[in-house]
Scaffold this motif. Structure first.
Motif, mmCIF file in Angstrom:
data_model
loop_
_atom_site.group_PDB
_atom_site.id
_atom_site.type_symbol
_atom_site.label_atom_id
_atom_site.label_comp_id
_atom_site.label_asym_id
_atom_site.label_seq_id
_atom_site.Cartn_x
_atom_site.Cartn_y
_atom_site.Cartn_z
ATOM 1 N N ALA A 13 0.829 -1.205 0.064
ATOM 2 C CA ALA A 13 0.145 0.178 -0.127
ATOM 3 C C ALA A 13 0.911 1.366 -0.225
ATOM 4 N N ARG A 14 1.959 1.240 0.642
ATOM 5 C CA ARG A 14 2.812 2.604 0.791
ATOM 6 C C ARG A 14 3.367 2.719 -0.587
ATOM 7 N N ARG A 15 3.727 1.583 -1.352
ATOM 8 C CA ARG A 15 4.231 1.773 -2.387
ATOM 9 C C ARG A 15 3.346 2.259 -3.578
ATOM 10 N N LEU A 16 2.219 1.689 -3.394
ATOM 11 C CA LEU A 16 0.901 2.313 -4.512
ATOM 12 C C LEU A 16 0.427 3.753 -4.145
ATOM 13 N N ALA A 17 0.559 3.985 -2.840
ATOM 14 C CA ALA A 17 0.245 5.431 -2.458
ATOM 15 C C ALA A 17 1.285 6.187 -3.074
ATOM 16 N N SER A 18 2.556 6.078 -2.797
ATOM 17 C CA SER A 18 3.505 7.035 -3.210
ATOM 18 C C SER A 18 3.473 7.330 -4.962
ATOM 19 N N MET A 19 3.079 6.238 -5.690
ATOM 20 C CA MET A 19 3.064 6.267 -6.812
ATOM 21 C C MET A 19 1.880 7.123 -7.400
ATOM 22 N N ALA A 20 0.671 6.716 -6.557
ATOM 23 C CA ALA A 20 -0.647 7.515 -6.630
ATOM 24 C C ALA A 20 -0.442 9.160 -6.526
ATOM 25 N N LYS A 21 0.293 9.394 -5.481
ATOM 26 C CA LYS A 21 0.506 10.679 -5.193
ATOM 27 C C LYS A 21 1.230 11.429 -6.133
ATOM 28 N N LYS A 22 2.095 10.925 -6.928
ATOM 29 C CA LYS A 22 3.067 11.392 -8.011
ATOM 30 C C LYS A 22 1.906 12.066 -9.262
ATOM 31 N N VAL A 23 1.010 11.076 -9.439
ATOM 32 C CA VAL A 23 0.050 11.384 -10.402
ATOM 33 C C VAL A 23 -1.069 12.328 -10.071
#
Ligand code: SF4
Ligand code: SF4
Lengths: 261, 443
Positions: free
Chosen positions: A196-206
């Motif tokens: 989830a941490r990994r996905l969230a950081s990716m999502a924040k970039k977008v």
């Protein structure tokens, strides 16, 4: 009007058949060695469910990692466009602004503008971190069936902290935790939180905006959904069959292109 | 004064002690062979493009591996002529020509020479462009690079700065202390001094004084070249661009190593052909393709991986914000006073202020130029590419993406290496991006 979409993912092949813009059949199977053969099998499963024959299907669009391999489709589209199209349709009433689509070997985040048109996306396909593969390999390490990971993790009272996102290191980290005798549910919750941490950081970039739509096979895992909601601090909308959203999008595009011709 | 002055005579190498023994003949031959094959593949692809202007064939020949330029320069050197290799884009080429020397750009786009550099340095986190340039010199794999009698290298990014230092193990180097904090008066003063320093080093090399007359004449020639280049690019503003983004880059990159007088003649021919194409409605882009602006790390021929993927995926590169593209020749030297002092400061300014290389801070010039180009070229979306290890472009990508997002202009960020391994990953993203741009256009 009958159309079909075939999504040749890295771990699963999915097919969806639409009749007058209603889903009438679908099929899912593990991607074997021969992608073309698997796609045909999955397609015939979907036909069987729909009570149709191959010749009834007027147009097929393929998508996904192996989209150029299948001989069924005459047209193909990237999985990002197909997924976005699927969500525009399935999530129209929700007013989706962000999609997190977690796949077997790649994960995508898609941002919609206020008209639900795609404005931005990101894709992770270079490593296993933040993908279904990460969960799958660690489930095997823990000897827990993949489907039980979610329910089991929700029993956790003291989740462990998995510090690495690299699958190779995470494997040995998990092995060490098992050796130490830590509870399985706590380890699994820790694994979900790491993804989830990994996905969230990716999502924040977008750029994340409500409503967030969560799809792809691993979105069926309720522990994963819980972890995502916690990490992002937002509610996640998971569709009924999150693994066939992209194939549905491809089938929709097939229908539209048929009409356009 | 400048420390490099006396150091250029030094004999003891700093980075490699056994220059001959480090690589086997086998390794060197492999590097040459693979470089040749790579370039041939790229050239064949470019030259077989549909509707391509015939006048471009000249540039193919000029830029090819083991091409005519290396032969010409070899003859030139045999008669006592000197060749200066340049790095990056801040070295005033007019000055090199006015000293009687010829110039070539050393920055390498070949994939194979990365390996010898890796063997020497380990991974070191350097970008592949720096490694490839070093590797070419190490195993002597690029006939053009071997022509350099001296190197002029501005201290831009860390990689380039140390590359210049490393090259000194083979060839004398003039390091130019580029003021990276771009403030105005003090910075341009410092840069002017560096340009004057280069002038002295050039005179020492060629044994000729740089006369005012020769310099002004060379500046006028380059201004003419810049005007032509701008005309070529203007033709890409219309609905039907007559030249692809890749070919445009090929043409402008040729200027860095060609005889500029001849380049001007050839580009004038090209321009005529392109204008004719526009009149007859010829276009090299597919109908309805998405108009792309390409920016980020340099893309040196034959490393046209990113632009080729873009143009194969339904995108049409109508302009760029690259030090290997439009920026190279966008600006003329503004000569309005012909005193010696004014000429040199106009020349130094031309290579300093308009340059939007990410090594500068502040670098708002880059944003200004970017938005200007987006409007005038009717750009649908921006492809931002960063070479692995190119920290400056990687960093600026964040800033640029934010600025673009505020204006509702989509951007995709790509990362690449010098090999073919990432082609499919890049392609998936580019295809999705182009599909997205097309879908957004349909209202
Ligand atoms: S971006 Fe700047 S530092 Fe990098 S290669 Fe281009 S001119 Fe040199
Ligand atoms: S600016 Fe980037 S690409 Fe250019 S030399 Fe430096 S690190 Fe390499």
């Amino acid at each position: 009007m009958i159309s079909a979409g075939i999504d040749l993912g890295s771990t699963y092949v999915k097919a969806v058949i639409l009749k007058d813009l209603k889903r009438v059949g679908y099929g899912v199977a593990q991607t074997g060695y021969d992608h073309d053969l698997t796609s045909k099998k999955v397609f015939s499963t979907a036909l069987l469910m729909a009570g149709l024959e191959e010749k009834d299907v007027e147009h097929i669009v393929s998508t996904g990692y192996g989209r150029r391999v299948t001989t069924l489709a005459r047209e193909n589209i990237s999985e990002i466009s197909a997924n976005a199209r699927g969500v525009q349709w399935l999530g129209a009433e929700l007013g989706v602004r962000t999609i997190i689509d977690i796949g077997g070997q790649d994960t995508k985040v898609i941002a919609f503008d206020d008209d639900m048109k795609m404005i931005n996306f990101a894709m992770n396909d270079k490593c296993a971190a933040g993908t279904g593969r990460f969960l799958e390999v660690l489930a095997r390490e823990l000897k827990v069936p993949l489907d039980e990971m979610g329910p089991l993790s929700l029993k956790s009272t003291d989740p462990v902290d998995i510090t690495t996102t690299c699958l190779v290191f995470a494997k040995s980290e998990v092995a060490a935790l098992i050796f130490k005798g830590l509870k399985k549910e706590d380890i699994i919750m820790g694994i979900h939180m790491a993804v989830a941490r990994r996905l969230a950081s990716m999502a924040k970039k977008v750029g994340v905006r409500d409503v967030v739509f969560f799809d792809g096979g691993p979105a069926r895992n309720i522990g994963m959904v819980y972890a995502m909601e916690k990490e992002l601090g937002r509610k996640m909308y998971v569709p009924e069959m999150p693994q066939i959203v992209t194939a549905t999008g491809a089938a929709l595009i097939a229908a539209e292109n048929l009409k356009g011709k | 004064m400048n420390g490099a002055t006396k150091d250029t005579d030094r004999k003891r190498p700093r980075y490699i002690s056994d220059r001959k023994g480090f690589f086997s003949a086998e390794q060197a031959e492999r590097t040459r062979k693979r470089s040749r094959e790579m370039e041939k593949k790229v050239r064949t692809r470019l030259s077989s493009a549909k509707g391509r202007a015939k006048a471009l064939a000249y540039f193919d020949e000029l830029m090819r591996y083991d091409g005519v330029r290396a032969v010409e320069l070899k003859e030139f050197r045999e008669k006592g002529g000197k060749v200066v290799g340049t790095l990056c884009v801040m070295v005033p080429l007019e000055l090199i020509e006015a000293s009687g020397a010829k110039h070539i750009r050393l920055c390498s786009g070949y994939y194979e020479p990365v390996h010898p550099a890796n063997e020497l340095l380990g991974d070191a986190g350097l970008c592949p462009l720096v490694k490839s340039t070093l590797g070419s010199k190490m195993v002597s794999s690029d006939p053009l690079v071997d022509m350099a009698d001296m190197v002029a290298g501005p201290a831009t990014c860390d990689g380039k700065m140390k590359l210049a230092e490393m090259l000194e193990d083979w060839v004398p180097v003039v390091m130019m202390n580029l003021p990276r904090v771009k403030l105005g008066g003090t910075s341009s003063e410092l840069w002017l001094n560096e340009v004057l320093h280069l002038k002295r080093k050039l005179s020492e090399l060629t044994g000729r004084k740089v006369t005012k007359k020769a310099l002004v004449e060379r500046i006028r020639k380059w201004n003419e070249a810049s005007e032509l280049w701008n005309k070529v690019c203007d033709l890409r503003k219309g609905k039907d661009p007559p030249i692809s983004g890749q070919d445009a880059m090929l043409v402008v990159q040729a200027s860095q190593s060609d005889d500029i007088d001849r380049w001007v003649v050839k580009v004038r021919e090209l321009l005529k052909e392109l204008e004719e194409k526009v009149r007859s409605g010829g276009s090299v882009a597919e109908k309805g393709s998405a108009r792309i602006l390409l920016m980020g790390s340099p893309m040196i021929y034959p490393n046209f991986k990113i632009p080729s993927i873009v143009e194969e995926s339904g995108g049409s590169i109508v302009t760029d914000e690259l030090c290997t593209g439009f920026r190279l020749m966008a600006d003329p030297v503004l000569l309005d006073d012909l005193s010696e002092k004014e000429i040199y400061s106009a020349l130094a300014d031309r290579y300093y202020f308009p340059c939007s290389c990410p090594c500068f801070s502040p670098n708002d010039e880059r944003l200004t130029r970017l938005f200007n180009a987006i409007t005038t070229f009717g750009v649908d979306g921006v492809v931002f590419h960063s070479l692995r290890g190119c920290h400056l472009n990687n960093l600026e990508a964040t800033k640029i993406e934010l600025a673009l997002r505020e204006r509702g202009i989509p951007m995709v960020k790509l990362e690449s290496e010098y090999d073919e391994g990432d082609v499919e990953q890049v392609r998936t993203r580019v295809e999705a991006f182009v599909e997205m741009l097309k879908a957004r256009r349909k209202k």
